[in-house]
Scaffold this active site. Structure first.
Site, short mmCIF file in Angstrom:
data_model
loop_
_atom_site.label_atom_id
_atom_site.label_comp_id
_atom_site.label_asym_id
_atom_site.label_seq_id
_atom_site.Cartn_x
_atom_site.Cartn_y
_atom_site.Cartn_z
N HIS A 184 0.84 -1.21 0.00
CA HIS A 184 0.00 0.00 0.00
C HIS A 184 0.87 1.25 0.00
O HIS A 184 0.65 2.18 -0.77
CB HIS A 184 -0.92 0.01 1.22
N ARG A 236 6.63 2.40 -10.52
CA ARG A 236 7.79 3.12 -9.99
C ARG A 236 8.71 3.61 -11.10
O ARG A 236 8.86 2.96 -12.14
CB ARG A 236 8.56 2.22 -9.03
N GLU A 266 4.52 -5.01 -12.29
CA GLU A 266 5.90 -4.64 -12.61
C GLU A 266 6.56 -5.72 -13.46
O GLU A 266 7.26 -5.43 -14.44
CB GLU A 266 6.68 -4.40 -11.31
#
EC number: 3.6.1.57
Length: 361
Positions: free
Chosen positions: A17, A171, A273
C-alpha cells in the site's frame, strides 16, 4: 494544491500500500503538489522510509488496547472511529485539503463519510471490491474478469473509476528501464521476490526448490525487504549455495527483473511490474486478495500459477521450474501475453485525472 495520503505498512499488512502510494506521491510532487502521509506506528511500518524520500509524515500512535492475536487491519476495523478521529485531528489544522487519498483495506464508507466534509475531494485505491465506499475517484490498477462491473454495487453513481493496468502506479525505476528483446528462451537467471514482508516465508520455500533442482549453472537473485523477519535464517541457509545472491532492501528491482529470465513471486503490485518488463513468472498466492487476479492471469497465459501458499511445497516449485526449463516456448508465450496486456499503459493517466477532477470543482 495539497494532498494527504492515509495508508499503513506493517509486518502483517505488508508494504504494498505504501509503496504504490509513494509512486503516486512522486508523480504529484513533479506537478508541484504538496503531499503529506498519515500513517500509524505499527510494527514493520515504513514511516522513516517515507521520510527518506523527503515526504512529510504525520504518525498516528501505536494501538495500546489491541489484542496481541489481532492483526493490524482488524484493529482498525474495530476501532475505525478512533482512527478517523485521530486522522481528523492530524490534518484538521492544515489549510487547503484538496485531496485525501486512502489506500487501506480496513477503511470503508463509514470512515470516509466521517472525514469527507473536511476535504474537497476523496480518492480511494482498492483492489478488493468487497465494501462500500463514498469517494469521488476510485483506482483499481488490477485486471479481473468483468472489470467494468466490479465496483457497481460498492460506489455511488458519481464516482469516477480508473480500472485496470492502464492506470498502473509504476515506480520510476521501471519506467527508466530500456526493454531489450531477449535473444534466448533458455532460463539462465531466476529472480525470487515475495514483497517487503513475506509473512508466510515463501522465499525460503523457493530457495529450497532451487536446491532440489540442482542446476548450479542457473544464477539466482533473491530480493528481501527490511520488513522480512526471516532475513537472518535465509542468509545463513544460502551461505553454501554459490549460485544464489541475496539483495536486501534494494532500489534496483527493475534492473534485476530486466536481467532475469524467470521470476518466482506472489501477487500484488509486483505482478504488474513483472508484466511491464515482460518477465515470465511462477506465482504463489500469499493473500486472499491475490486469488482472483492470479487465477485469471494464469488463464490468459501471463503466469504459471501454483495456487495457495499452504498447498504449495518445495517440490511443486521445483517441478514447475524444470517443466519451464524443458519447454522454453512457455517463456515466450508468457512474455507475449504480458506485452499484450500492458499495451495501453500510460504513466501519467492517474495524476492527470486527479488534477482534472480538482480543476473541475
Amino acid at each position: 494544491m495539497k494532498v494527504f495520503i492515509r495508508t499503513d505498512a506493517s509486518t502483517g499488512i505488508g508494504t504494498g500500500h505504501v509503496m504504490r502510494c509513494l509512486v503516486l506521491a512522486e508523480e504529484l510532487r513533479k506537478k508541484n503538489v504538496s503531499v503529506t502521509f498519515v500513517c500509524r506506528r505499527l510494527s514493520g511500518n515504513l514511516i522513516e522510509y517515507i521520510k527518506s524520500k523527503s515526504f512529510t509524515v504525520i504518525s498516528l500512535p501505536t494501538p495500546t488496547n489491541s489484542n496481541p492475536d489481532q492483526d493490524d487491519e482488524n484493529w482498525l476495523k474495530l476501532n475505525w472511529k478512533t482512527d478517523v478521529r485521530q486522522t481528523i485531528n492530524a490534518i484538521g489544522k492544515q489549510p487547503d485539503k484538496d485531496w485525501l487519498i486512502i489506500d487501506h483495506y480496513a477503511i470503508d464508507k463509514k470512515w470516509e463519510r466521517t472525514i469527507k466534509p473536511m476535504v474537497k475531494k476523496l480518492m480511494v485505491i482498492d483492489d478488493l471490491a468487497n465494501r462500500q465506499h463514498d469517494c469521488d475517484l476510485l483506482l483499481d490498477q488490477n485486471l479481473y474478469r468483468n472489470l467494468d462491473k466490479r465496483y457497481e454495487k460498492w460506489i455511488p453513481s458519481y464516482t469516477t473509476t480508473l480500472l485496470g493496468p492502464t492506470y498502473l502506479l509504476l515506480r520510476q525505476e521501471f519506467r527508466d528501464i530500456q526493454y531489450v528483446e531477449k535473444k534466448s528462451d533458455n532460463v539462465k537467471r531466476i529472480l525470487i521476490s515475495f514483497g517487503g514482508s513475506d509473512p508466510t516465508n515463501e522465499t525460503m520455500k523457493a530457495i529450497k526448490a532451487i536446491k532440489l533442482m540442482n542446476q548450479p549453472d542457473i544464477a539466482v537473485d533473491i530480493v528481501i525487504g527490511f520488513s522480512n523477519q526471516n532475513y537472518s535464517a535465509i542468509k545463513k541457509y544460502c551461505e553454501d549455495i554459490p549460485n544464489i545472491k541475496i539483495h536486501y532492501q534494494i532500489d534496483y528491482l527493475a534492473e534485476l527483473m530486466a536481467k532475469a529470465d524467470l521470476a518466482i513471486g506472489a501477487g500484488g503490485s509486483t505482478t504488474w511490474e513483472r508484466c511491464y518488463v515482460r518477465l515470465p513468472a511462477i506465482t504463489i498466492e500469499t493473500a486472499t486478495n491475490q486469488s482472483e487476479i492470479l487465477s485469471y492471469l494464469s488463464e490468459i497465459g501471463v503466469i504459471c500459477h501454483l495456487g495457495l501458499s499452504k498447498e504449495v511445497a518445495e517440490q511443486d516449485i521445483a517441478n514447475q521450474l524444470m517443466h519451464i526449463i524443458n519447454n522454453p516456448e512457455m517463456l515466450k508465450g508468457m512474455m507475449d501475453a504480458s506485452k499484450l496486456m500492458m499495451r495501453d499503459f500510460n504513466e501519467s493517466l492517474v495524476v492527470d485525472r486527479l488534477l482534472e477532477e480538482n480543476n473541475d470543482d
